[in-house]
Scaffold this motif. Sequence first.
Motif, PDB file in Angstrom:
ATOM      1  N   VAL A 223      -3.006   1.081 -11.592  1.00 36.83           N
ATOM      2  CA  VAL A 223      -3.044   2.018 -10.466  1.00 36.83           C
ATOM      3  C   VAL A 223      -3.414   1.223  -9.228  1.00 36.83           C
ATOM      4  CG1 VAL A 223      -4.130   4.077  -9.496  1.00 36.83           C
ATOM      5  CG2 VAL A 223      -3.764   3.903 -11.977  1.00 36.83           C
ATOM      6  N   ASN A 224      -2.611   1.311  -8.199  1.00 35.84           N
ATOM      7  CA  ASN A 224      -2.909   0.606  -6.948  1.00 35.84           C
ATOM      8  C   ASN A 224      -3.771   1.489  -6.055  1.00 35.84           C
ATOM      9  OD1 ASN A 224      -1.473  -1.758  -7.516  1.00 35.84           O
ATOM     10  ND2 ASN A 224       0.442  -0.869  -6.794  1.00 35.84           N
ATOM     11  N   TYR A 225      -4.846   0.927  -5.566  1.00 35.63           N
ATOM     12  CA  TYR A 225      -5.729   1.663  -4.652  1.00 35.63           C
ATOM     13  C   TYR A 225      -4.954   2.152  -3.430  1.00 35.63           C
ATOM     14  CZ  TYR A 225      -9.441   2.391  -1.189  1.00 35.63           C
ATOM     15  OH  TYR A 225     -10.263   2.923  -0.227  1.00 35.63           O
ATOM     16  N   ALA A 226      -4.069   1.309  -2.911  1.00 36.97           N
ATOM     17  CA  ALA A 226      -3.298   1.706  -1.731  1.00 36.97           C
ATOM     18  C   ALA A 226      -2.459   2.943  -2.021  1.00 36.97           C
ATOM     19  CB  ALA A 226      -2.403   0.554  -1.276  1.00 36.97           C
ATOM     20  N   ASP A 227      -1.879   3.025  -3.218  1.00 32.91           N
ATOM     21  CA  ASP A 227      -1.091   4.204  -3.586  1.00 32.91           C
ATOM     22  C   ASP A 227      -1.973   5.440  -3.696  1.00 32.91           C
ATOM     23  OD1 ASP A 227       1.161   2.610  -3.689  1.00 32.91           O
ATOM     24  OD2 ASP A 227       1.048   2.300  -5.858  1.00 32.91           O
TER      25      ASP A 227
ATOM     26  N   GLN B 211      -2.557   6.484  -0.075  1.00 32.07           N
ATOM     27  CA  GLN B 211      -1.379   6.898   0.688  1.00 32.07           C
ATOM     28  C   GLN B 211      -0.586   8.007   0.020  1.00 32.07           C
ATOM     29  OE1 GLN B 211       0.704   3.173   1.235  1.00 32.07           O
ATOM     30  NE2 GLN B 211      -1.073   2.222   2.253  1.00 32.07           N
ATOM     31  N   GLU B 212      -0.563   8.023  -1.301  1.00 36.51           N
ATOM     32  CA  GLU B 212       0.199   9.030  -2.046  1.00 36.51           C
ATOM     33  C   GLU B 212      -0.644   9.590  -3.189  1.00 36.51           C
ATOM     34  OE1 GLU B 212       4.779   7.985  -2.084  1.00 36.51           O
ATOM     35  OE2 GLU B 212       3.624   6.296  -2.880  1.00 36.51           O
TER      36      GLU B 212
ATOM     37  N   LYS C 200       1.291  11.934  -5.956  1.00 39.03           N
ATOM     38  CA  LYS C 200       2.170  11.209  -6.883  1.00 39.03           C
ATOM     39  C   LYS C 200       1.365  10.322  -7.826  1.00 39.03           C
ATOM     40  CE  LYS C 200       6.012   7.916  -7.062  1.00 39.03           C
ATOM     41  NZ  LYS C 200       5.289   7.055  -8.050  1.00 39.03           N
ATOM     42  N   THR C 201       0.364   9.637  -7.271  1.00 41.13           N
ATOM     43  CA  THR C 201      -0.423   8.718  -8.098  1.00 41.13           C
ATOM     44  C   THR C 201      -1.165   9.458  -9.191  1.00 41.13           C
ATOM     45  OG1 THR C 201      -0.710   7.239  -6.195  1.00 41.13           O
ATOM     46  CG2 THR C 201      -2.249   6.970  -8.031  1.00 41.13           C
TER      47      THR C 201
ATOM     48  N   ASP D 163       1.177  10.675 -11.923  1.00 42.04           N
ATOM     49  CA  ASP D 163       1.547   9.576 -12.824  1.00 42.04           C
ATOM     50  C   ASP D 163       0.436   9.319 -13.836  1.00 42.04           C
ATOM     51  OD1 ASP D 163       3.931   9.271 -11.478  1.00 42.04           O
ATOM     52  OD2 ASP D 163       3.262   7.539 -10.290  1.00 42.04           O
TER      53      ASP D 163
ATOM     54  N   GLN E 235       2.424  -4.045 -15.267  1.00 42.94           N
ATOM     55  CA  GLN E 235       2.401  -2.622 -14.969  1.00 42.94           C
ATOM     56  C   GLN E 235       1.673  -1.809 -16.042  1.00 42.94           C
ATOM     57  OE1 GLN E 235       3.421  -1.028 -12.261  1.00 42.94           O
ATOM     58  NE2 GLN E 235       4.251  -2.838 -11.242  1.00 42.94           N
TER      59      GLN E 235
END
Length: 417
Positions: free
Chosen positions: A338-342, A345-346, A349-350, A353, A414
């Motif tokens: 999991v990306n912190y930026a995602d 920002q999203e 969606k994150t 997922d 991933q």
Amino acid sequence: MLNLLNPEEINDLTNQLLADGGRADLPQAVLAEFTDNVETFRHGWGVAFARFGRGLAGELAYQDLLLDFREKIVPVVNRHLHEDSQYAAEKILCFLEPPADERKRLDQHLLQLRARVFRAAANNAASVPPPEFDRPVFIVSAPRSGSTLLFETLSRFPELWTIGMESHEVVEGIPALHPAAHGYGSNCLGAADAAPEAVASLRERFTRQLRDHDGQTYVSLPPEMRPAAVRFLEKTPKNALRIPFLKAAFPGARFLFLYREPCGNISSMLEGWRARRFSFYSRLPGWPHRTWCFMLIPGWRELHSRPLVEIAARQWRFTNERILDDLQQLPASDWLRVNYADLIQEPGKTVRDIARFADWRWHDNVDQHVADTLPVSSMTLSTPHPEKWRKHADELELVLPGLDSLVARIAAGQGGA
């Protein structure tokens, strides 16, 4: 370079304190102790300055001296001495970051969490059979990577149980799992550490603090109302170094690897070290400073005279390398990056997922929470901003070039297949 006073300036200011103390109506014992503390402080400052000057490598040593000054000398100054002396003390302490509102709020939050630990120990002394931990999900990440924000967001899923906080005392309260059992080498634990007695104790200790979405504790429920199995969510940065242990203790475990890019993450770790709000160990053997912040990584003793930015970067690098190495030994279906930026920002969606990966049922209250910008987490030190790391840009330039290969490696991994 550090912006601090030289020994001559320290001597001038402390001479003022000693002179004012001599004129004050202090009991002889108090005056003697005050004088001794001031002399010890300025001698220590002179020794540190002779060794480090204003170099970054001396930051922890100077912080230790100033924390001692604030604890042992300032109370006497503020209670008994004149305003000029109080101003002199403030000038000496100006190198320490002032306690901003965010830090005061965090201190109160940490005190509340510690109080909850003690209440849980007192109220839940009676043994309760642990439930089945059905596919528990562990958030693993470097410190200050946004794991509290992710945890607080995911905790809104009604089916999830948590212990409401990080599990430092839960895990390390078991003697065999405390770093002292391994000579304080690190916080790493492997599958071999998952002895039956330790695993049984860990499950029991988690059970004592389990609480549902509404804060209802597991042990307070009538036996017939306790679920036989729970979906468990946990986050403690130290557990990033314990993945093989956790997988052995909870064979159905799944892992969320929360990754934050090094500029923002290491900058936030620097802020945490300087605020001393994440000091998990005091007076460690082989460490000349008062405290150690965040997790213990192998070789931590060798860092005693290194700049804080190098210590934080070493912690960031080792933790992310260890997470990736350990997760890549597991089936891809057992972990998700999991990306912190995602997440920022999203968030919708994150989190969707993540819910699909973890097999959690979607709920309206989660949908509402992630529909817009996520709130600031309870462990935030200062107001978030995407460019906040730039205040440490000069220091970060010393360590960022050596992290490029790891960043690329993480980007290629991933999980979640």
